[in-house]
Write a protein that holds these residues in place. Structure first.
Motif, PDB file in Angstrom:
ATOM      1  N   THR A 121      13.199  34.246   7.774  1.00  0.00           N
ATOM      2  CA  THR A 121      12.926  34.827   6.245  1.00  0.00           C
ATOM      3  C   THR A 121      14.012  35.602   5.913  1.00  0.00           C
ATOM      4  OG1 THR A 121      10.703  34.495   6.439  1.00  0.00           O
ATOM      5  CG2 THR A 121      11.510  36.131   4.825  1.00  0.00           C
ATOM      6  N   ASP A 134      16.791  35.177   3.068  1.00  0.00           N
ATOM      7  CA  ASP A 134      17.297  36.104   1.996  1.00  0.00           C
ATOM      8  C   ASP A 134      18.536  36.531   1.922  1.00  0.00           C
ATOM      9  OD1 ASP A 134      14.488  36.333   1.171  1.00  0.00           O
ATOM     10  OD2 ASP A 134      13.958  37.947   2.593  1.00  0.00           O
ATOM     11  N   ASP A 172      18.584  28.339  -5.545  1.00  0.00           N
ATOM     12  CA  ASP A 172      17.283  28.571  -5.749  1.00  0.00           C
ATOM     13  C   ASP A 172      16.211  27.498  -5.344  1.00  0.00           C
ATOM     14  OD1 ASP A 172      17.696  30.556  -7.773  1.00  0.00           O
ATOM     15  OD2 ASP A 172      18.702  29.348  -9.054  1.00  0.00           O
ATOM     16  N   ARG A 200      10.973  22.540  -3.137  1.00  0.00           N
ATOM     17  CA  ARG A 200      10.836  24.030  -2.736  1.00  0.00           C
ATOM     18  C   ARG A 200      11.649  25.171  -3.392  1.00  0.00           C
ATOM     19  NH1 ARG A 200      10.807  21.506   2.253  1.00  0.00           N
ATOM     20  NH2 ARG A 200       8.817  20.848   3.202  1.00  0.00           N
ATOM     21  N   ASP A 201      11.022  26.375  -4.070  1.00  0.00           N
ATOM     22  CA  ASP A 201      11.714  27.167  -4.112  1.00  0.00           C
ATOM     23  C   ASP A 201      12.030  28.079  -2.724  1.00  0.00           C
ATOM     24  OD1 ASP A 201       9.705  28.506  -3.942  1.00  0.00           O
ATOM     25  OD2 ASP A 201       9.495  29.053  -6.176  1.00  0.00           O
ATOM     26  N   GLN A 202      12.673  29.385  -2.845  1.00  0.00           N
ATOM     27  CA  GLN A 202      12.755  30.106  -1.531  1.00  0.00           C
ATOM     28  C   GLN A 202      11.313  30.657  -1.077  1.00  0.00           C
ATOM     29  OE1 GLN A 202      15.740  32.854  -1.012  1.00  0.00           O
ATOM     30  NE2 GLN A 202      17.330  31.677  -2.324  1.00  0.00           N
ATOM     31  N   THR A 203      10.504  30.860  -2.250  1.00  0.00           N
ATOM     32  CA  THR A 203       9.045  31.347  -1.811  1.00  0.00           C
ATOM     33  C   THR A 203       8.550  30.163  -0.837  1.00  0.00           C
ATOM     34  OG1 THR A 203       8.957  32.792  -3.594  1.00  0.00           O
ATOM     35  CG2 THR A 203       7.164  32.208  -2.665  1.00  0.00           C
ATOM     36  N   ASP A 204       8.469  29.079  -1.324  1.00  0.00           N
ATOM     37  CA  ASP A 204       7.773  27.823  -0.893  1.00  0.00           C
ATOM     38  C   ASP A 204       8.589  27.813   0.449  1.00  0.00           C
ATOM     39  OD1 ASP A 204       6.381  27.485  -3.157  1.00  0.00           O
ATOM     40  OD2 ASP A 204       7.986  26.166  -4.114  1.00  0.00           O
ATOM     41  N   TYR A 205       9.699  27.743   0.669  1.00  0.00           N
ATOM     42  CA  TYR A 205      10.407  27.588   2.038  1.00  0.00           C
ATOM     43  C   TYR A 205       9.881  28.566   2.806  1.00  0.00           C
ATOM     44  CZ  TYR A 205      14.131  25.336   4.621  1.00  0.00           C
ATOM     45  OH  TYR A 205      15.070  24.823   5.576  1.00  0.00           O
ATOM     46  N   LYS A 206       9.783  29.752   2.627  1.00  0.00           N
ATOM     47  CA  LYS A 206       9.303  30.730   3.657  1.00  0.00           C
ATOM     48  C   LYS A 206       7.970  30.411   4.113  1.00  0.00           C
ATOM     49  CE  LYS A 206      12.173  34.382   1.411  1.00  0.00           C
ATOM     50  NZ  LYS A 206      12.005  35.622   0.431  1.00  0.00           N
ATOM     51  N   GLU A 207       6.958  30.075   3.013  1.00  0.00           N
ATOM     52  CA  GLU A 207       5.594  29.705   3.403  1.00  0.00           C
ATOM     53  C   GLU A 207       5.582  28.376   4.503  1.00  0.00           C
ATOM     54  OE1 GLU A 207       2.559  31.304   2.973  1.00  0.00           O
ATOM     55  OE2 GLU A 207       3.891  32.929   2.258  1.00  0.00           O
TER      56      GLU A 207
END
Length: 854
Positions: A523, A527, A533, A708-715
């Motif tokens: 993560t 970042d 994106d 996926r956006d970055q939030t999806d990718y982290k999840e």
């Protein structure tokens, strides 16, 4: 014979006390046997499938592999002329060309993927006579034209497909729709692959992108011609270089590919069974130690009337042998049930395994029986040896076995030395320069520190139990102090019982630290390094039509293609490295901000330029400005100038060697250029939400890819690690269950040992409720003692492992305190649960009978 009779009498006299130890042996043996039966059954399933699907002789392209995904997404193929040559060979009854591809996705009208959810492939091909060896058409007919297809019965049942339904097949060569006109049923078990068939021209055109080509030729031998002779004849008939295999050779190759995967599963599960066995050892040691202590007077009397030390020792070992035999025999039977349960579980997840293929090799029960019996007898050796040392007079005077004053000093010194060696090895691993070098040192540190803590556990019990009691038990007054003293009464027993729980929880804590650190590191790196994106990828390389849909999506500032090519690099020092290169659009420098140790990454995306990783540059003495020779598979050989050296201290693209898309197109033929492995996109300024929605809509027709956006990718990263950890925790649960049985057994035997004492306490006013509370508190203290040692040890292992992962770019150490605290608190509840039956039995004791007990 007298020894055997005595052992049998004692065994059946204390059968209730032996039961939990027998359950521990049963569970461990069942897991071992279940694992062996399960993996053997899977191997049998695949063996039958490979034997049924392979023709007498198979001809395929030289570089074809069953587990290989071609660089350009299209299977390797051979010309129709080869089929004509094979047909004319001596000993050939018939030969037919086959087309097959696993780089496809099949969807229904609602864009729902018809493929397996468990990782099994989707296979598309033409229907041939060879398929009749393994399948029967049970409904409809074989496909006869470009708009017709046939599916296997398992896929039809799973997705409720019927004749007349339309399915869309997506491949690198394009999309096409066909109507189901037939359903074929396997004669053998299909482990889970989704299979669709077309007529030959349709399969060639849409799977290979060209007619007149096949992925293999299936050859049937004439009567009286052996497979080996047929192979020789076919080899002579062909003028090209092809891979020619007999049915056995083809099945063996496929079996080898599957076998490697199956071995990983088998040995991983056997490893967890080994942990359960290790925990069971403590339970058995405790059981026999307490039984020996309770029978001290009896043993002393036996010694007084002439029994030798060897006879007493042998008597205890015979009891252990009986325990091992009973537990192991039941465990072998239970192992078959475990295997069937695993098969049902796999069936629920999409992998079809039939009990018709259930395979119990003679080696499985033999291994289970030997392992269970040997481990049980070895675990009972120390208590048996201690029983043999009981002198007649000491036994007649004392209520328990005499203490060995030297044992405490020897144990303490040994434990300190082992623990110190383990800590030293862990420290050495944490300072290693290479992860591969530190891995062995880490393993040694884990083993040494674990053994050291087990040995020194009884000495730590006094201090740790007092601290835990001061925090938790003192508030309960005299009952709490009694529970504390009971836990401290026999530190060796408390240490051994806590150690059993310590092992499982140490592994839980270690894996939790490693998993959390991996997620936190990824993560953080995401970042810091990822500027894109949106990220698009899936279980199939991105087909051109999906790539085009993404590029035409609204609201995107740019789209980046990322391709992996096979190539051999030759450095200025003359050494060659066949590890490939990565071709990307220049915008990839914005999408992934790779730090450089020399040069400019932007320059690496110019024509005839490239970058290399810092590890490669160091190993080969490469500097900016040097020229590397790059031989592209199927293409030309280029001389590319090194324009940048990227820092390999990264979790993403570590060691990647970048070239531009333009450089790739210059040296690789258009027909061999691979589809993108992954694609990136950046939204226009202020339009991130609209671009995300538009991109998802554009990719809807292609469910094999995830946007996926970055939030999806982290999840997604968090979920993947979480699923892996949950699976490991589930396997470790067996060891923890055995440890809980150990606590139950220790308390149950402790209650029997203290029968007279309990009667006296009840006589002077201790109520049943207070008695039960005292035993529950004692259990909680023992469980928390084991948890404290285990969690502390596991966090140390995890922190050391993270230092090694830092060498691979995972630089963040994160301790999952909610998990650690939750496990610690959960251990208290484990203690409460373990004490339920012993506390209940203690509360039901008749006071007068208890006081009268000797």
């Amino acid at each position: 014979m007298t020894v055997v009779k005595t052992s049998l009498r004692n065994f059946f006299a204390h059968k209730g006390r032996m039961a939990l130890s027998a359950v521990a042996v049963l569970l461990s043996v069942a897991f071992v046997c279940g694992t062996l039966v399960f993996t053997d059954t899977m191997n049998t399933t695949f063996d039958k499938l490979f034997a049924a699907t392979a023709s007498d002789v198979t001809v395929a392209p030289k570089d074809a592999r069953s587990d290989d995904t071609p660089q350009n997404g299209k299977p390797a193929s051979l010309p129709a002329a080869a089929l004509q040559q094979v047909t004319k060979a001596d000993g050939v009854k018939s030969a037919e060309g086959a087309v097959s591809s696993m780089n496809v996705t099949v969807v229904d009208r609602d864009n729902k993927n018809m493929g397996s959810s468990n990782g099994a492939p989707t296979i598309a091909g033409n229907w041939t006579k060879n398929d009749l060896r393994s399948m029967d058409i049970t409904s409809g007919h074989a496909p006869r034209g470009p708009t017709e297809m046939m599916v296997d019965a398992d896929t039809a049942d799973k997705h409720d497909l019927k004749l007349g339904d339309e399915l869309r097949t997506i491949s690198v060569a394009g999309d096409f729709t066909a109507r189901i006109v037939g359903i074929a049923t396997f004669k053998v078990t299909n482990p889970g692959a989704a299979i669709v068939f077309f007529d030959t021209p349709t399969a060639q055109r849409h799977l290979l992108g060209a007619t007149g080509r096949y992925t293999q030729i299936n050859v049937t031998a004439a009567a009286g011609v052996s497979d080996e002779r047929l192979k020789q004849n076919v080899s002579r008939a062909l003028d090209g270089t092809y891979k020619i295999q007999t049915q056995k050779e083809n099945a063996d190759e496929n079996r080898k590919d599957v076998g490697e995967f199956m071995n990983v599963i088998k040995y991983a599960m056997l490893g967890f069974a080994g942990i359960a066995f290790l925990v069971g050892v403590f339970l058995i040691i405790n059981t026999f130690s307490m039984l020996v202590a309770q029978r001290t007077r009896e043993i002393g009397l036996m010694r007084a009337i002439g029994s030798s030390r060897r006879q007493v020792n042998r008597s205890v070992l015979v009891e252990a042998l009986l325990l091992g035999v009973v537990g192991s025999v039941l465990g072998v039977g239970a192992g078959v049930g475990v295997a069937i349960g695993l098969m049902k579980l796999m069936s629920m997840s999409g992998m079809n395994l039939s009990t018709d293929d259930l395979t119990v090799r003679i080696s499985t029960p033999v291994a289970g029986l030997l392992l269970g019996i040997v481990v049980t007898v070895l675990a009972a050796y120390l208590p048996a040896r201690r029983a043999g040392k009981v002198s007649p007079m000491a036994a007649l005077r004392d209520a328990g076995t005499p203490a060995d004053g030297r044992a405490g000093w020897v144990r303490g010194v040994t434990g300190l030395v082992l623990t110190g060696a383990g800590v030293a090895a862990l420290s050495l691993a944490a300072t290693a320069d290479k992860a591969s070098d530190g891995a062995l040192t880490l393993g040694a540190g884990v083993v040494l520190s674990l053994i050291g803590m087990v040995v020194i556990g009884p000495l730590l019990a006094g201090g740790v139990v007092r601290v835990i009691s001061a925090v938790l038990l003192r508030a309960f007054g005299p009952v709490g102090r009694l529970a504390e003293r009971n836990a401290l009464r026999n530190p060796r027993r408390t240490g051994a019982t806590g150690a059993a729980l310590m092992i499982g929880l140490a592994l839980v804590a270690c894996l939790s630290v490693v998993g959390s650190s991996m997620v936190a590191s990824a993560t953080s790196e995401l970042d810091r390094s990822v500027g894109a994106d949106f990220i698009v990828q899936g279980n199939q390389r991105i087909v051109p039509q999906a790539e085009k849909a993404m590029q035409h999506s609204e609201g995107l500032a740019h789209v980046t293609r990322y391709r992996e090519l096979e190539a051999t690099l030759t450095s200025p020092d003359g050494r060659s490295d066949a590890t490939g290169v990565t071709a990307a659009d220049p915008t990839y420098a914005e999408d992934l901000r790779r730090a450089t140790t020399a040069g400019s990454l932007t320059d690496a995306y110019r024509t005839d330029a490239m970058s290399v990783g810092s590890d490669y540059a160091k190993a080969h003495g490469v500097h900016v400005g040097d020229t590397l020779t790059v031989a592209f598979k199927g293409g030309k050989t280029a001389r590319l100038k090194v324009a940048a050296i990227t820092d390999d201290d990264s979790a993403f693209d570590q060691g990647a060697r970048y070239i531009s898309t333009a450089t790739m197109e210059k040296y690789v033929p258009a027909g061999l250029i691979p589809p993108s492995t992954i694609m990136f996109a950046e939204a226009e300024e202020g339009r991130a939400e609209q671009a995300y929605a538009a991109l998802k809509k554009a990719m809807e027709p292609y469910p094999q890819y995830q946007v996926r956006d970055q939030t999806d990718y982290k999840e997604e990263l968090k979920d993947q690690v979480g699923q892996l950890l949950n699976m490991v925790y589930g396997l470790l649960a067996l060891a923890i269950i055995v440890a809980v049985l150990g606590v139950v057994n220790t308390l149950a035997l402790s209650v029997v040992e203290r029968t007279r004492e309990i009667g006296l306490m009840r006589a002077i006013g201790l109520s049943r409720r207070q008695l039960r509370r005292m035993i529950r508190m004692e259990s909680v203290v023992i469980a928390l003692f084991g948890a404290l040692l285990g969690l502390g040890l596991g966090m140390g292992w995890g922190a050391t492992a993270q230092r090694l992962l830092a060498l691979e770019g995972l630089n963040v150490l994160e301790i999952p305190w909610p998990t650690i605290i939750g496990v610690f608190v959960g251990s208290a509840f484990v203690g409460l649960f373990a004490a339920l039956i012993p506390a209940f039995r203690a509360g039901r004791m008749n006071v007068l009978n208890a006081i009268a007990t000797e």
